[in-house]
Each structure stands twice: as C-alpha cells, then as structure tokens.
Design an enzyme around this catalytic site. Structure first.
Site, PDB file in Angstrom:
ATOM      1  N   HIS A 168     -47.932   2.255  43.788  1.00 25.98           N
ATOM      2  CA  HIS A 168     -47.097   1.043  43.837  1.00 25.98           C
ATOM      3  C   HIS A 168     -46.884   0.427  42.455  1.00 25.98           C
ATOM      4  O   HIS A 168     -45.995  -0.374  42.270  1.00 25.98           O
ATOM      5  CB  HIS A 168     -47.644   0.026  44.846  1.00 25.98           C
ATOM      6  CG  HIS A 168     -48.843  -0.748  44.400  1.00 25.98           C
ATOM      7  ND1 HIS A 168     -50.093  -0.199  44.289  1.00 25.98           N
ATOM      8  CD2 HIS A 168     -48.988  -2.042  44.041  1.00 25.98           C
ATOM      9  CE1 HIS A 168     -50.948  -1.119  43.883  1.00 25.98           C
ATOM     10  NE2 HIS A 168     -50.298  -2.257  43.725  1.00 25.98           N
ATOM     11  N   HIS A 230     -52.751   4.464  38.473  1.00 22.19           N
ATOM     12  CA  HIS A 230     -51.883   3.407  37.953  1.00 22.19           C
ATOM     13  C   HIS A 230     -51.772   3.398  36.416  1.00 22.19           C
ATOM     14  O   HIS A 230     -50.683   3.375  35.862  1.00 22.19           O
ATOM     15  CB  HIS A 230     -52.387   2.032  38.400  1.00 22.19           C
ATOM     16  CG  HIS A 230     -52.562   1.897  39.887  1.00 22.19           C
ATOM     17  ND1 HIS A 230     -51.700   2.442  40.798  1.00 22.19           N
ATOM     18  CD2 HIS A 230     -53.504   1.250  40.622  1.00 22.19           C
ATOM     19  CE1 HIS A 230     -52.101   2.133  42.035  1.00 22.19           C
ATOM     20  NE2 HIS A 230     -53.201   1.423  41.951  1.00 22.19           N
TER      21      HIS A 230
HETATM   22  C1  BG6 Z   1     -54.892  -1.057  44.042  1.00 15.31           C
HETATM   23  C2  BG6 Z   1     -56.344  -0.927  43.664  1.00 15.31           C
HETATM   24  O1  BG6 Z   1     -54.296   0.208  44.064  1.00 15.31           O
HETATM   25  O2  BG6 Z   1     -54.222  -1.890  43.110  1.00 15.31           O
HETATM   26  C3  BG6 Z   1     -56.982  -2.307  43.583  1.00 15.31           C
HETATM   27  O3  BG6 Z   1     -57.027  -0.153  44.644  1.00 15.31           O
HETATM   28  C4  BG6 Z   1     -56.186  -3.215  42.675  1.00 15.31           C
HETATM   29  O4  BG6 Z   1     -58.321  -2.203  43.149  1.00 15.31           O
HETATM   30  C5  BG6 Z   1     -54.728  -3.219  43.070  1.00 15.31           C
HETATM   31  O5  BG6 Z   1     -56.736  -4.515  42.761  1.00 15.31           O
HETATM   32  C6  BG6 Z   1     -53.899  -4.026  42.077  1.00 15.31           C
HETATM   33  O6  BG6 Z   1     -52.573  -4.043  42.460  1.00 15.31           O
HETATM   34  P1  BG6 Z   1     -51.790  -5.362  42.893  1.00 15.31           P
HETATM   35  O7  BG6 Z   1     -50.387  -4.959  43.014  1.00 15.31           O
HETATM   36  O8  BG6 Z   1     -52.384  -5.784  44.171  1.00 15.31           O
HETATM   37  O9  BG6 Z   1     -52.026  -6.334  41.790  1.00 15.31           O
END
Ligand code: BG6
Length: 476
Positions: A168, A230
């Site tokens: 994402h 990410h």
């Molecule tokens: C997720 C992780 O993919 O992304 C989490 O597993 C993290 O640990 C999160 O906190 C952060 O993404 P966002 O979009 O929620 O800030």
C-alpha cells in the site's frame, strides 16, 4: 465500475480497518458501482445476515465519515461463505458468487502469510473465471526460498498480470509523486546522482507501538514488516533510471535493476551499518495525547528470547554509475517520539561559494500529511549578506481515496503498477536475508530505546532547522 470482491479472511483486522473503509469510500465517490458484490470468506460462525452486521459495525467503527447511503450499499451487497479458505470447495463456492458476470473478480488474500501457499494450491484445483485477479498481502514469504516457492505456485495457476503482490506504500500519494517529480520536470533529474547528492534517507518513524499486534510482530520484526517491502519499494522509485515508458513491465524492470544493484551486506557490513533495537517502557505523546507504553518484551505474545527488533536502520549502497558512493539510509521503528515519515535527499554542500558555510540543500518528501519542500538559502531578509535557510514547498490535500482505495481501483483495472512483480519480491529478500543471517550470528547486537524517545543513536540526520515557509508577498 462493477466487480465481485471476494475477501479471504473477511473477519480479520485488515478487512475491517483498511479494505471495507476503502470499498465504502470508492462507492461513495462513484468510483465503484453500488452493485459491487462483496463476498466474505472465513471460518467464523456467520451467515449472510450476521456477516452484514459485522460489515456494518466495521464501517461504523473505521469509516464513520463515509456517507450512510454508501455504507448501506456495501452492507446490502455483502454475502458470506463459511469454510476453510484452503479447501477447493470453499473457493468454488466463493467464486460461484460472481454468477458468471464478465466483470472483474478479485480474490483478496487478507490472510496470515502461512496460508498463502495452501490457498494458491487449492485455487489450482478449481474452475477460475477469466477475469480473476488474485491479491496477495505482505509479507510475501518469510525469506527468499519462501518467496520463490510462492512465486512458482502462483505462476502455475495464474498469469503474472493476474497477480497483485500489493504494497500500500506504492499507492501513497507522496510515493507516487516521486515518479512525476523526477520524470516530468526538467529541474530535478539533472541533480539526481552522486555528483550532486551526498546521501538519501528513507525514514518511517512511528509513534504507534506494537503492543496490540505483538503476536504478529514478534514473528516478523521491523526489518521484515517494513524494510523488505515498503522501504525498499520506495528506494526503487527514488533510485531507478528513467523507465522506457510507464508500462508495468518497463517500470518493474527498472525497479528490479535498482534492487539487483544493492550491494550484498557482509557480516561486517551488518555489524557496522545496521542497527536493531527494541523499546523499553516509556511515555509517547502524539497530538497532545500522552500515553504510557509498556516494554515490548512484556506485550502479550512476545517471546523476548526471539530478540525481535521494533526498530531498525540499514545503510545500503548501490553499485551503479549514478549512485556509486551515495549511502541510502533506511530507518523505521515503533513507539518513537515523533511520527517522521519522509524521504530526504541531502545535496552536496557548495564548494567555493561566496557564501562559505551555506547549508546544503535538502529535498524532503513527507508522507501523512503529504508535503514536499526544498530548503534554499536566501540572503535578502534582515542583514542582506546574512544567509537564511527557508523552505519552498507545498502541502498536499489529504489523499482520497485512501491508499487501499487506490490499490483496489488499480486491481480492478488490471493495473499491476501499485504491486510488486515476482522478481521485485525475490530481490528484496536477497537484500534482507544477509542482514537476518548476520543478526542471527550476533552481528550488531540488539540495543534498547525508551518508548517515546528518538530511538537509538542513528546515522540518519535530524531534520535541518528552516523557517517554516517563505513570508507572504506584500501587496503594493
Ligand atoms: C504496515 C505495517 O504494512 O504499514 C505496519 O505492517 C505499519 O507495521 C503500517 O505501521 C504503516 O502504514 P500506514 O499506511 O498505516 O501508515
């Protein structure tokens, strides 16, 4: 656009927090037809009616701002298939819900990763609609061998264009903006190399702790949870050569080149250029809200002996002519004192300037809230030959649809560009594995930081002080 969205793991946290709100928002904005079908699949004791009540409650809790009409439309179009997601009969029943329509059918694996292989193998045994798209959440395997095995299983059953290894972060507007900023402007790309850039930081510090997700997190750790996917995906966009086109294959080829160019860390490198740490008890403040956070090791589901890190920092080098010698510092952690989510490009300081000691320029691309700014030195305020560093920049409106909404739209469009392709996932593990191996061998021992602090000593630079913004021009 209409579609059937089948969610495996429909009663889980990801569905409630991210997928249902995103679908609600898309319906509200007419980006998704009200007749979209939502098929929830799980082993919990639900029928259609009680699953609808669950969907409604999730939307009320996690998407209260989505208009009631849109929420009701999602609830009204939901149905439930109870069963074991690894059983071909369950998948057949779920796929039957699309009723032979030619619209896209999405099979979303919102499941613990240990189930992925078995679900894909079950999928290989059932009739599949042509318009099927399969979405695999992270983590994509636990290591390189696991990622290869999963890729091989997917390739047996599906075309690569039907597979969405979603990340994402790729749908976050600031991350997407990296491509436009670099390749749709004349001014940045000529500066985008070792000649002008001294180092690059990719930072995702979070105030959120890992207490509530400790049972998951303690089998993952910050490196697997954030860096393998990410942060390395962000690195690919920052460091890639200009793609031949924006086609998925061209983009992915450039991303894979970046990952391949990342120098493999030796045990010594791991010892000297990585940090792993976990938080002890402390106080975390966010937006005026102060809370006590217990030590990570005391969270339910944590086995301290696993030595899992809630914070990590890794310095990588790319062996390419463009980036030779430029350190890329990747840092992320939980329960830190500040939410700091940004890419910072540190340009080299000027040599032989008539303004000796002028601050080096920095380009900061911040996420959530999204803003970007370039620090520049000016001399016209106050004493005309005294320098002041100011920020030239812009704050972007809040992203809508949310990143998960963007992901769902891209999946329905058959656009894989917000996902990682097979080789990207494998190459990312190739980079991360030696770090895990080095740590297992005692390199860069685990250190501690207090929750709410800045984290352990870090090579990542603290943000430079600048005036908030250029003063507004005076009207004459
Ligand atoms: C997720 C992780 O993919 O992304 C989490 O597993 C993290 O640990 C999160 O906190 C952060 O993404 P966002 O979009 O929620 O800030």
């Amino acid at each position: 656009m209409s579609a059937t969205i089948i969610i495996l793991g429909a009663t889980g946290d990801l569905t409630a927090r991210y997928l249902l709100p995103a679908i609600g928002q898309l319906v509200e904005r007419d980006l998704l037809d009200q007749d979209v079908r939502l098929v929830g699949v799980a082993d919990d004791d639900h029928d259609d009616a009680s699953f609808r009540a669950h969907v409604e409650a999730s939307l009320t809790d996690h998407a209260p701002k989505v208009a009631a009409e849109a929420r009701a439309a999602v609830v009204g179009r939901s149905s439930y298939v109870r069963g074991d997601v690894t059983d071909p009969a369950t998948l057949t029943a779920a796929l039957a819900e699309h009723g032979g329509s030619p619209d896209p059918v999405v099979l979303y694996l919102a499941l613990p990763h240990v189930l992925f292989l078995r679900v894909i193998s079950a999928l290989g045994q059932v009739d599949r609609p042509e318009s099927l798209r399969v979405v695999v959440e992270k983590p994509f395997g636990r290591d390189l061998a696991g990622a290869r095995e999963l890729n091989a299983a997917l390739a047996e059953v599906l075309d690569e264009d039907q597979v969405f290894r979603v990340d994402h972060f790729l749908a976050k507007q600031t991350v997407l903006n990296i491509i436009g900023l670099r390749f749709a402007n004349r001014v940045l790309e000529p500066l985008w190399s070792r000649d002008q850039v001294e180092s690059i930081d990719i930072v995702f510090d979070e105030t959120v702790d890992a207490q509530a997700r400790a049972a998951y997190f303690d089998r993952s750790g910050a490196l697997r949870d954030m860096v393998q996917n990410h942060l390395l995906q962000m690195l690919t966009l920052i460091a890639m050569e200009p793609p031949r086109s924006l086609d998925p294959q061209d983009l992915s080829a450039r991303k894979v080149e970046v990952l391949r160019a990342v120098r493999t860390l030796t045990r010594d490198d791991v010892d000297q250029h990585t940090v792993r740490a976990r938080y002890t008890a402390g106080t975390v403040s966010r937006n005026g809200d102060t809370r006590q956070v217990g030590a990570y090791v005391d969270a339910p589901g944590v086995d301290p002996a696993r030595g899992i890190e809630t914070y990590t920092e890794v310095t990588l080098h790319l062996d390419t002519p463009r980036w030779q010698g430029v350190p890329f510092r990747l840092r992320t952690g939980k329960a830190l004192g500040l939410d700091r989510r940004e890419v910072v490009v540190h340009f080299r300081p000027l040599e032989d300037s008539v303004f000796p000691g002028a601050d080096a320029n920095e380009l900061r691309l911040e996420l959530d809230p999204d803003q970007m700014w370039l620090s520049v030195n000016i001399n016209g305020m106050g004493d005309p030959f005294d320098l002041e560093t100011v920020a030239m920049g812009i704050e972007l409106p809040r992203q809508a649809p949310t990143p998960y909404g963007q992901l769902i739209l891209a999946i329905l469009d058959g656009d894989t560009r917000l996902s990682a392709r097979a080789h990207e996932a494998e190459e990312a593990w190739r980079i991360v594995e030696p770090i895990l191996a080095g740590w297992a061998d005692g390199a860069s021992p685990l250190v501690e930081y207090a929750a709410g602090s800045d984290g352990p000593p870090s090579a990542v630079r603290a943000p430079t002080e600048v005036s908030e913004a250029l003063p507004a021009a005076e009207q004459s």
